[in-house]
Design an enzyme around this catalytic site. Structure first.
Site, PDB file in Angstrom:
ATOM      1  N   SER A 162      -9.359  -0.753   7.611  1.00 27.01           N
ATOM      2  CA  SER A 162      -9.113  -0.481   6.050  1.00 27.01           C
ATOM      3  C   SER A 162      -8.204  -1.665   5.260  1.00 27.01           C
ATOM      4  O   SER A 162      -7.952  -1.372   4.168  1.00 27.01           O
ATOM      5  CB  SER A 162      -7.989   0.512   6.214  1.00 27.01           C
ATOM      6  OG  SER A 162      -8.784   1.769   6.149  1.00 27.01           O
ATOM      7  N   SER A 205      -9.475   1.846   3.645  1.00 26.08           N
ATOM      8  CA  SER A 205      -8.422   2.600   2.485  1.00 26.08           C
ATOM      9  C   SER A 205      -7.642   1.539   1.696  1.00 26.08           C
ATOM     10  O   SER A 205      -6.983   2.327   0.605  1.00 26.08           O
ATOM     11  CB  SER A 205      -7.741   3.756   3.524  1.00 26.08           C
ATOM     12  OG  SER A 205      -7.102   2.980   4.418  1.00 26.08           O
ATOM     13  N   LYS A 216       0.747  -1.196   0.192  1.00 30.63           N
ATOM     14  CA  LYS A 216      -0.089  -0.160  -0.095  1.00 30.63           C
ATOM     15  C   LYS A 216       0.706   1.420   0.014  1.00 30.63           C
ATOM     16  O   LYS A 216       2.087   1.291   0.791  1.00 30.63           O
ATOM     17  CB  LYS A 216      -0.892  -0.059   1.384  1.00 30.63           C
ATOM     18  CG  LYS A 216      -1.947   1.028   1.450  1.00 30.63           C
ATOM     19  CD  LYS A 216      -2.584   0.908   2.675  1.00 30.63           C
ATOM     20  CE  LYS A 216      -3.621   2.126   2.867  1.00 30.63           C
ATOM     21  NZ  LYS A 216      -4.564   1.651   4.084  1.00 30.63           N
TER      22      LYS A 216
END
Lengths: 474, 95
Positions: free
Chosen positions: A175, A151, A76
């Protein structure tokens, strides 16, 4: 055609036997990403040159024993990798190339993984749909008119679409788990303190954890074990070791009991999600894991507590983005003007909203009523979990109250978006290990996720239950 | 607790957060923040007097020893403006 994730087991043995070169596997991954990225928006940065160079180096290497030797992986974009642009999904870090790697990235590479790129995410991990990225949204591989969740939506989409077998995300209020659920893959949040946050761009320091995303429980558990463990560079990282997530994958769960906080499911849960969840309980029952009802009375306040504590911590953590040392600088004089011009130009609307909330919650006259009170109610939420765990070994819930929602659907109502986290924030506030795994599809072929929450430090038990469920459903 | 954020409240918070807001951003932000804070204010009804506020992690002490650091040059490579020879970041006047 429905998306298929890329299992790592056969891949790893083929590489180890020499049936496939690392270069061919990495070329394969890069090709899949190139074909899909315009459609899915899963990656912000792909560094083919670096990945292929590393692949060549690994192919020359005699020691092929690393647990993830030759496996393509994604990070990420809020996890730093030295020499690769890191944006945290934001314009304010434009041009930033980290001079160091996160501990988790180092551990992936030490295990032989090949990091091919950085995945799309909501800006500074603030969001539940990956629509708040400064680089465009990521899309759900099951239906590209829908969000992959957030996210860590880019990582979840990449794994769900089989672009890479493994990815890391970060989970502050859900997330990793929520996008895993919406994309039909496995995603885990470790016990707080089990995985080093060194090199993770901080959002809320008492909540953030890096976690694995993969197509199967076994792969997620393996990835968890690679990244977990003491790290002197993170003072919130525990310096004791616990049994690995893979340690009980094949141990039958008979004798374990699961708890369901039914009072939290009375309203707001999509009918198909509720049906899939009930079917999941039936599966557990069939393998000797009965469900009992538990009460988590203060969890009704979990979202309120989370959005006060997390935003307050974020307002402090994001104070460093000021145009002085890295990233965007918008000129201004005196320096205060440079700070506010830089921050105003560099931060998106959702980040600004949360910074304002957090600043308010900490400001003179409001600190006690908001931040301090929230941290006290957080203690009550923790105690509820402790009391429930006197009677059960794990608590199960749907991960998300709804399947993947459409892009744009929740952008006008921030509070609506926040309520998507209702089942995931509790484990974050209490620092407990939690995993989301697929438990069915809606009639419209959208994935539904089941969440298993365990006692602190009992990540192995959570993965044990997840593994048993996965086997029962095969 | 009745909460209605005024444009002045919004301006004050924005200043604390070092954010410049456009005039047309303020009303929507005031509404959204008010809605969220009203929702969050439900925690006021909880009797939490007996609870200690959560403090994450424990205070871990270590010896104050100098160890490896990031090389100064590499760090300054990232700076929007720097005096590399002097090892300094350069910013507009402070006062």
């Amino acid at each position: 055609m429905e998306p298929k994730s890329w299992p790592s087991a056969d891949l790893r043995s083929a590489i180890r036997r020499g049936d496939r070169t690392v270069q061919s596997v990495v070329t394969d991954a890069l090709g899949r990403i190139a074909d899909a990225n315009a459609r899915l928006g899963a990656f912000i940065t792909v560094d083919a040159e670096r990945a292929l160079e590393r692949a060549r180096m690994l192919d020359r290497s005699e020691d092929r024993s690393g647990a993830l030797f030759g496996v393509p992986a994604a990070l990420k974009d809020n996890i730093c990798l030295r020499g690769m642009q890191t944006t945290a999904g934001s314009r304010i870090l434009q041009g930033f190339v980290p001079p160091y790697s996160a501990t988790t990235a180092e551990r992936l590479e030490a295990a032989g993984a090949v990091i091919v790129g950085k995945t799309n995410c909501d800006e500074f991990a603030m969001g539940s749909s990956t629509e708040h990225s400064a680089f465009g949204p990521a899309r759900n591989p099951w239906d590209t008119t829908r969000t992959p969740g957030g996210s860590s939506g880019g990582s979840a989409a990449a794994v769900a679409a089989g672009l890479v077998p493994l990815a890391l995300g970060s989970d502050t209020g859900g997330s990793v788990r929520q996008p895993a659920a919406l994309c039909g893959v496995v995603g885990g949040k470790p016990t707080y303190g089990l995985v080093s946050r060194y090199g993770l761009i901080a959002f809320a320091s008492s909540l953030d954890q890096i976690g694995p995303l993969a197509g199967s429980v076994g792969d997620a558990a393996m990835l968890h074990d690679v990244i977990a463990g003491p790290d002197a560079r993170d003072s919130t990282c525990a310096n004791h070791s616990v049994p690995g997530a893979t340690s009980k994958l094949d141990v039958a769960p008979a004798g374990l009991k699961i708890g369901v906080p039914r009072h939290l499911l009375e309203r707001g849960v999509d009918a198909e999600v509720a049906a899939a969840f009930d079917a999941a309980l039936a599966t557990f029952s069939s393998i000797g894991v009965p469900a009992v009802t538990v009460e988590l009375p203060n969890s009704a306040y979990a979202i309120a507590v989370y959005y006060l504590v997390a935003t307050a911590e974020a307002s402090s953590n994001l104070a460093r983005y000021d145009g002085v040392r890295y990233g965007l600088r918008v000129p201004g004089s005196p320096v205060d003007e440079m700070y506010s011009r830089t921050r105003s130009a560099g931060f998106g609307a959702e980040v600004k909203r949360r910074l304002m909330l957090g600043t308010y919650a900490l400001s003179a006259g409001y600190y006690e009523a908001f931040y301090l009170k929230a941290q006290k109610v957080r203690q009550l939420i923790r105690r509820d979990f402790d009391e429930a765990f006197a009677h059960v070994d794990a608590i199960v819930l749907p991960t998300s109250p709804t399947p993947a929602f459409r892009l744009g659907e929740r952008l006008d109502d921030p509070l609506q978006m926040y309520l998507a986290d209702v089942f995931t924030v509790g484990a974050s506030l209490a620092g407990l290990p939690a995993v989301s795994l697929p438990c069915g599809l809606t009639a419209g072929r959208l994935p539904v996720g089941l969440q298993i929450i365990g006692r602190a430090w009992e990540d192995a038990a959570v993965y044990q239950l997840a593994s048993a469920f996965e086997r029962a459903r095969r | 607790m009745a909460l209605q954020l005024t444009p002045q409240d919004v301006a004050r918070i924005a200043e604390l957060a070092r954010l410049d807001l456009e005039a047309d951003e303020v009303p929507a932000l005031a509404r959204q923040l008010t809605t969220i804070l009203e929702f969050a204010a439900q925690i006021q009804t909880v009797d939490a007097d007996a609870a200690e506020p959560v403090r994450a992690g424990s205070a871990a002490w270590r010896e104050d020893q100098i160890g490896p650091c990031l090389p100064r040059e590499e760090v300054l490579e990232q700076a929007p403006d720097a005096r590399k020879d002097a090892g300094l970041f350069r910013v507009p006047k402070v006062l």
